[in-house]
Design an enzyme around this catalytic site. Structure first.
Site, mmCIF file in Angstrom:
data_model
loop_
_atom_site.group_PDB
_atom_site.id
_atom_site.type_symbol
_atom_site.label_atom_id
_atom_site.label_comp_id
_atom_site.label_asym_id
_atom_site.label_seq_id
_atom_site.Cartn_x
_atom_site.Cartn_y
_atom_site.Cartn_z
ATOM 1 N N LYS A 184 0.889 -1.122 0.001
ATOM 2 C CA LYS A 184 0.003 -0.162 -0.017
ATOM 3 C C LYS A 184 0.877 1.145 -0.051
ATOM 4 C CE LYS A 184 -1.936 2.449 3.423
ATOM 5 N NZ LYS A 184 -1.819 3.795 2.608
ATOM 6 N N GLU A 258 10.447 0.517 10.174
ATOM 7 C CA GLU A 258 11.644 1.594 9.964
ATOM 8 C C GLU A 258 10.673 3.066 10.454
ATOM 9 O OE1 GLU A 258 13.118 3.991 6.810
ATOM 10 O OE2 GLU A 258 13.163 4.620 9.099
ATOM 11 N N CYS A 292 13.301 10.397 7.526
ATOM 12 C CA CYS A 292 13.491 9.865 8.824
ATOM 13 C C CYS A 292 14.713 10.151 9.681
ATOM 14 C CB CYS A 292 12.873 8.417 8.832
ATOM 15 S SG CYS A 292 13.575 7.537 7.400
ATOM 16 N N GLU A 389 10.090 14.656 16.437
ATOM 17 C CA GLU A 389 10.218 14.608 14.956
ATOM 18 C C GLU A 389 9.297 15.986 14.413
ATOM 19 O OE1 GLU A 389 9.515 11.155 13.090
ATOM 20 O OE2 GLU A 389 11.317 11.477 11.680
#
Lengths: 482, 308
Positions: A184, A258, A292, A389
């Site tokens: 997806k 991840e 990331c 983040e």
């Protein structure tokens, strides 16, 4: 300061042919979703609608998983590694042939500069397929254990920041090991994945080996919960990653995750300062900071902090923000309205916490989602903008005095994905690399990726690796659990 | 003493009364009793009283994690050669105590002396096998990556940190060794919840550890009820990984709940053997591979440009 005026240098859109609407790619064909719901994907730099995309419901996920299972138990499962490898080589070569088309499409759908999709995303994606193609018939030599074989049907959920590249990181090793895939793409960036489905058709990949099912977070939840999925590979936020780990608890479904990061880019007083400034800029403003492993914290040694920050501000003023399809553009659009909201919110938090905000003086286009490269100085370790983040072009600057202090600060977040070290002293590079709790360490460089180089995090940045020999481990089973 | 545990016959007048061991916890290199003050009866395979073991508590587990975290800062950066030697010495000391181990294993598992002797030999040999891996893991599991650019790029394994482990319920020594050695050989430190009903060989092992060169806190052994203590280890935010092997056949333990709790800080989880929701204890006679060592390793990749 004098700046050059650049003439416009737009890459042509003519090379892409975007259909008005797309179905789901299941069992080798594009099919309509059974529950018929759709959503739109837009160009975030103009807010223009690009296409109508199907949302896969629970029944559609089931059909896709069955197609993948049928392919796994059928033709694909019976193929030798050598034959599997040749399909992957075909896919790699077609990606290289159609590279320009993919790059333009990626830029339109994601908002990233054409420079990056053309020179980084697409070439690396092709390279991942090429590298993994060669592993398909060599798994027993990979040090994975005795008799490594495929796990089965793999559910893969990828983010919007490097759409085709993330797809290649997932599909290439999965297929090399003999698995079949239900993937997806992110709801805001489905187009290169759908074009990839055409590549699978051009390569005559057996039906059901790769299934691309578009959709929203709901579709992802159906995939994760489907009992026919043997393994989940997910790249995305730490919060969703934890949800996946909880969802599969007590089952035999495996997962590699991840997740997020808040990497420290550490600059010592003996660093090559100009190179370090380029490395800082690359670390947090490449891909608009939607990375990331972005170097979202600058840890600069106190005695050179003023100089580094001054040079950094000067450099930021030469960055060109604008039309992603213009070949001179450095900073593209933020991927979505909701991501822009998140960035704005956290930047406001930074100011409220008492950090000092500075943004490059860019003219932001009227339409589309844009955020000027921004740095915060006077940041302390406990500030939210030092711990959370942001996933945007926002850098938090902290200082340190000793290497030990740099290590303590760098390691002091729940994350552990990456880190950067800038110093000319070799022994210090190696000592710092030992001390930093991060899966990827860039010394005197940043944001380097390669299919042979394992990528992944410590702690709450996730577990498992992608790329290299280590990345194969997540896609094979050796049957032992002793 | 409980009504169910049977007593040994009263000694005859000229027989020597043995000095019986007190079985305590092993935390931070010391032998504390449980801070809860509790003990529980351990019986042999025929229900006869063997000893009172400390009933470890949540606080004991937390103290052990603190000790393990402190020890990690010394054990992980020790050279692989040093760790290998330290672990090999443990095997030397186990060999010296083989009689004591064999008696305890025989009583606790209901084995004949000959069978127990073989189990002890297998346990020592397995420990030696693991000790020899210390200075080879980086070579076998690491390597240079041929990236497509002028960069030096190398991947190497590193220990993940503090590892909690539920030791096997049935195999009180060989199973324990098989779970513990692969954790510490690479530099991790361990907090081990021993077999609930068969904890005594683990306590004797802790005595071996205390007289070896294993630094305090590297290995911590807690006896007690698995169902009571395991959840606190599974949810502890300063534990990096958890081995759920001992969930198999443990009273009142649902391993799915433990894995779910572990997700809160994304611990690396080694699920118990078995298929589906079922957990079974593995056959410890099989020669190990690297699976258990790899479960607690992180791969770190370092890049540096090449240029003159």
């Amino acid at each position: 300061m004098a700046t050059f005026e650049y003439a416009p240098a737009p890459e042509s859109r003519a090379i892409v042919n975007i259909r008005p609407s797309y179905g789901l790619f299941v069992g080798g064909e594009f099919v309509e979703p059974t529950d018929g719901s759709t959503f739109k994907t837009i160009d975030p730099s103009t807010e223009e609608v690009l296409a109508e995309i199907s949302e896969a419901g629970a029944a559609d996920v089931d059909i896709a998983v069955r197609a993948a299972r049928k392919a796994f138990e059928g033709p694909w499962g019976r193929l030798s590694g050598a034959e599997r490898g040749k399909y992957l080589f075909r896919i790699a070569r077609i990606l290289q042939e159609r590279a320009r088309e993919f790059a333009v499409l990626e830029t339109l759908d994601n908002g990233k500069p054409i420079k990056e999709s053309r020179d980084v995303d697409i070439p690396l994606a092709a390279a991942h397929f090429f590298y993994h193609a060669g592993w398909a018939d060599k798994l027993e030599h990979a040090g994975l254990g005795a008799n490594p074989r495929a796990i089965g049907v793999v559910g893969q959920i990828i983010p919007w920041n490097f759409p085709l590249l993330m797809l290649s990181w997932k599909i290439a090793p999965a297929l090399a090991a003999g698995n079949t895939v239900v993937l997806k793409p992110s709801k805001t960036t489905p187009l290169t994945a759908l074009l990839f489905a055409e590549v699978c058709q051009q390569a005559d990949l057996p039906p059901g080996v790769v299934n691309i099912i578009t959709g929203t977070g709901r579709t992802g939840t159906h995939i994760i919960g489907h009992p026919g999925i043997d393994k989940i590979a997910f790249t995305g936020s730490t919060e969703v990653g934890k949800g996946i780990a909880r969802a599969i608890a007590g089952t035999r479904t495996r997962a590699t995750l991840e997740l997020g990061g808040k990497a420290a880019n550490i600059v010592f007083d003996d660093a090559a300062i100009e190179q370090a400034v380029e490395g800082i800029v690359n670390g947090i403003f490449f891909n608009q900071g939607h990375v990331c492993c972005a170097g979202s914290r600058l840890l600069v040694q106190e005695n050179v902090a003023d100089e580094v920050i001054a040079r950094l501000k000067r450099r930021l003023q030469t960055l060109r923000l604008g039309d992603p399809l213009d070949k001179n553009t450095d900073i593209g659009a933020i991927n979505s309205a909701s991501q822009l909201d998140t960035i704005r919110e956290l930047a406001a938090v930074g100011e409220a916490e008492g950090a000092i905000r500075w943004s490059a003086p860019c003219v932001l286009p009227e339409r589309g989602f844009w955020f000027a490269p921004t740095i915060f100085t006077g940041v302390s370790q406990a500030h939210r903008i030092a711990q959370e983040e942001i996933f945007g072009p926002v850098l938090s600057v902290l200082t340190f005095r000793t290497p030990q202090e740099a290590v303590a600060k760098a390691n002091n977040t729940p994350y552990g994905l990456s880190a950067g070290i800038w110093t000319e002293k070799g022994s210090r590079i190696l000592w710092m690399a030992d001390q930093l709790r991060a899966g990827v360490i860039w010394a005197n460089t940043f944001n380097r990726f390669d299919p042979t180089s394992p990528f992944g995090g410590y702690k709450e940045s996730g577990y498992g690796r992608e790329g290299g020999r280590h990345g194969l481990a997540g896609y094979v089973t050796t049957g032992a659990n002793q | 003493m409980s009504p169910t545990a049977t007593r040994k016959a009263v000694a005859a007048p000229d027989q020597r009364i043995e000095v019986r061991k007190t079985y305590k916890l092993y935390i931070g290199g010391a032998f504390p009793r449980s801070e809860s003050g509790r003990t529980y009866e351990v019986t042999d395979s025929r229900g006869r009283f063997l000893a009172n073991a400390a009933m470890g508590s949540r606080k004991d587990a937390r103290n052990a994690v603190v000790a393990a975290r402190g020890a990690f800062g010394k054990w992980a950066p020790a050279t692989a050669y040093n760790r290998g030697q330290v672990l090999y010495r443990v095997a030397e000391l186990m060999e010296g105590r083989r009689g004591q181990f064999a008696a305890e294993v025989a009583a606790t598992e209901g084995l004949t002396p000959a069978r127990a002797d073989k189990v002890v030999s297998a346990a020592i040999d397995r420990w030696v096998w693991y000790a020899g891996w210390s200075d080879k893991l980086a070579q076998v599991l690491g390597g240079v990556n041929p990236v497509a650019g002028p960069y030096f790029n190398i991947s190497a394994p590193e220990p993940t940190g503090v590892v909690a482990a539920l030791a096997p319920q049935a195999s009180s020594l060989l199973g324990l060794i098989s779970v513990l050695a692969p954790i510490v050989v690479s530099g991790n430190t361990a907090v081990v919840l021993t077999s609930e009903l068969r904890p005594l060989p683990a306590v004797t092992l802790s005595e071996v550890l205390a007289t070896s060169d294993v630094p305090a806190g590297v290995i911590n052994l807690i006896t007690g009820r698995t169902a009571e203590v395991a959840p606190w280890l599974a949810s502890h935010q300063d534990v990096n990984a958890i081995d759920l092997t001992g969930a198999a056949d443990a009273d009142n333990v649902v391993w799915a709940d433990l894995e779910r709790a572990a997700a809160e800080n994304l611990k690396r989880v080694l699920r118990p053997a078995g298929t589906g929701t079922q957990a079974v204890e593995p056959d410890w006679s099989h020669t190990p591979d690297l699976t258990r060592i790899k479960a607690y390793l992180e791969t770190k990749t370092v890049w540096h440009p090449k240029g003159h």
